[in-house]
Write a protein that holds these residues in place. Sequence first.
Motif, PDB file in Angstrom:
ATOM      1  N   ALA A 235       0.809  -1.098  -0.066  1.00  0.00           N
ATOM      2  CA  ALA A 235      -0.070  -0.076  -0.210  1.00  0.00           C
ATOM      3  C   ALA A 235       0.879   1.384  -0.016  1.00  0.00           C
ATOM      4  O   ALA A 235       1.997   1.298   0.597  1.00  0.00           O
ATOM      5  CB  ALA A 235      -0.829   0.019   1.227  1.00  0.00           C
ATOM      6  N   LYS A 244      -4.320   0.154   3.750  1.00  0.00           N
ATOM      7  CA  LYS A 244      -3.047  -0.118   4.351  1.00  0.00           C
ATOM      8  C   LYS A 244      -3.184  -1.372   5.354  1.00  0.00           C
ATOM      9  O   LYS A 244      -2.310  -2.063   5.409  1.00  0.00           O
ATOM     10  CB  LYS A 244      -2.698   0.935   4.998  1.00  0.00           C
ATOM     11  CG  LYS A 244      -1.856   2.298   4.463  1.00  0.00           C
ATOM     12  CD  LYS A 244      -1.746   3.438   5.538  1.00  0.00           C
ATOM     13  CE  LYS A 244      -1.225   4.689   4.380  1.00  0.00           C
ATOM     14  NZ  LYS A 244      -0.674   5.771   5.545  1.00  0.00           N
ATOM     15  N   VAL A 250       3.567  -1.201   3.733  1.00  0.00           N
ATOM     16  CA  VAL A 250       3.392   0.050   3.669  1.00  0.00           C
ATOM     17  C   VAL A 250       4.540   0.887   3.028  1.00  0.00           C
ATOM     18  O   VAL A 250       5.639   1.080   3.857  1.00  0.00           O
ATOM     19  CB  VAL A 250       2.649   0.888   4.523  1.00  0.00           C
ATOM     20  CG1 VAL A 250       2.199   2.326   4.260  1.00  0.00           C
ATOM     21  CG2 VAL A 250       1.366  -0.154   5.256  1.00  0.00           C
TER      22      VAL A 250
END
Length: 268
Positions: A235, A244, A250
């Motif tokens: 993400a 997320k 992330v």
Amino acid sequence: MKYKLIAVDIDDTLLNRKKVITDKTKKALIDAQKQGIKLAIASGRFPNGVMPFFKELEIDSYGGYRMSFNGGAIYNSKGEAISKTYLDKNFIEPVYSIIRPTSAMVVVHKDGKMYADRKENPFSDMPQKSNSGIIPEKVDDIAKFVDFDLHKIVIVDENEKLKKLDKILQKNFSDELDIYFSADWYLEVMPKAVNKGIGLKIIADDLGISLSETIAFGDNFNDVSMIEMAGMGVAMGNADAEVKSRANMVTDNCDNDGIAKALKILLS
């Protein structure tokens, strides 16, 4: 893990907020292809809106893929369709009957062209901006105009108004259709179980590789299926908190070369 396929969303993922691919991100993706890793553009955009980035990243030279309509149409580097899925035209009237009284504009696609009703709202120019300047042709009534099966229905308006429409459409059609946001101003109506995640699997199968050998980058709700399907779902830092939470990783945001930074870690 040796990854063999990278799939990237376009808006606010591949592109920064100025709507360009940064030099670092472009280099990272081309270098990955030089290493033998295939690249797929995975977008909700219409096919013509995907092509400029497909060419900019030289995907046609390295045997990659482009995915349009959130997985509704998938093409290989030769321009051959390896998958196409349609939304039954009989859905257009009941769906549009809910939208018709509102300020929301509806956009559909046929034979390389976009068509939209004559609604005007603060976001009615977004389909043109999101599809490389292609201007939708205006029609008086989308439901009467559509006599063909669709890849999807795109609803365009302010986010709060779309949220209200989303609740109504989900109540009426969630058993038969998939309905989700691809941007704050886009609510998309798709055939059931047609999404970027299934599209990623179709591409992996075409390459003869495992999903565990794939990386997927995205930022919005239409990317969640792909992020969850990939061996490594990433993400963007600018993604919604819910997106997320579904990712394995992330990275930084789209303005700070999030893709390039993640690939430096994942491909090292």
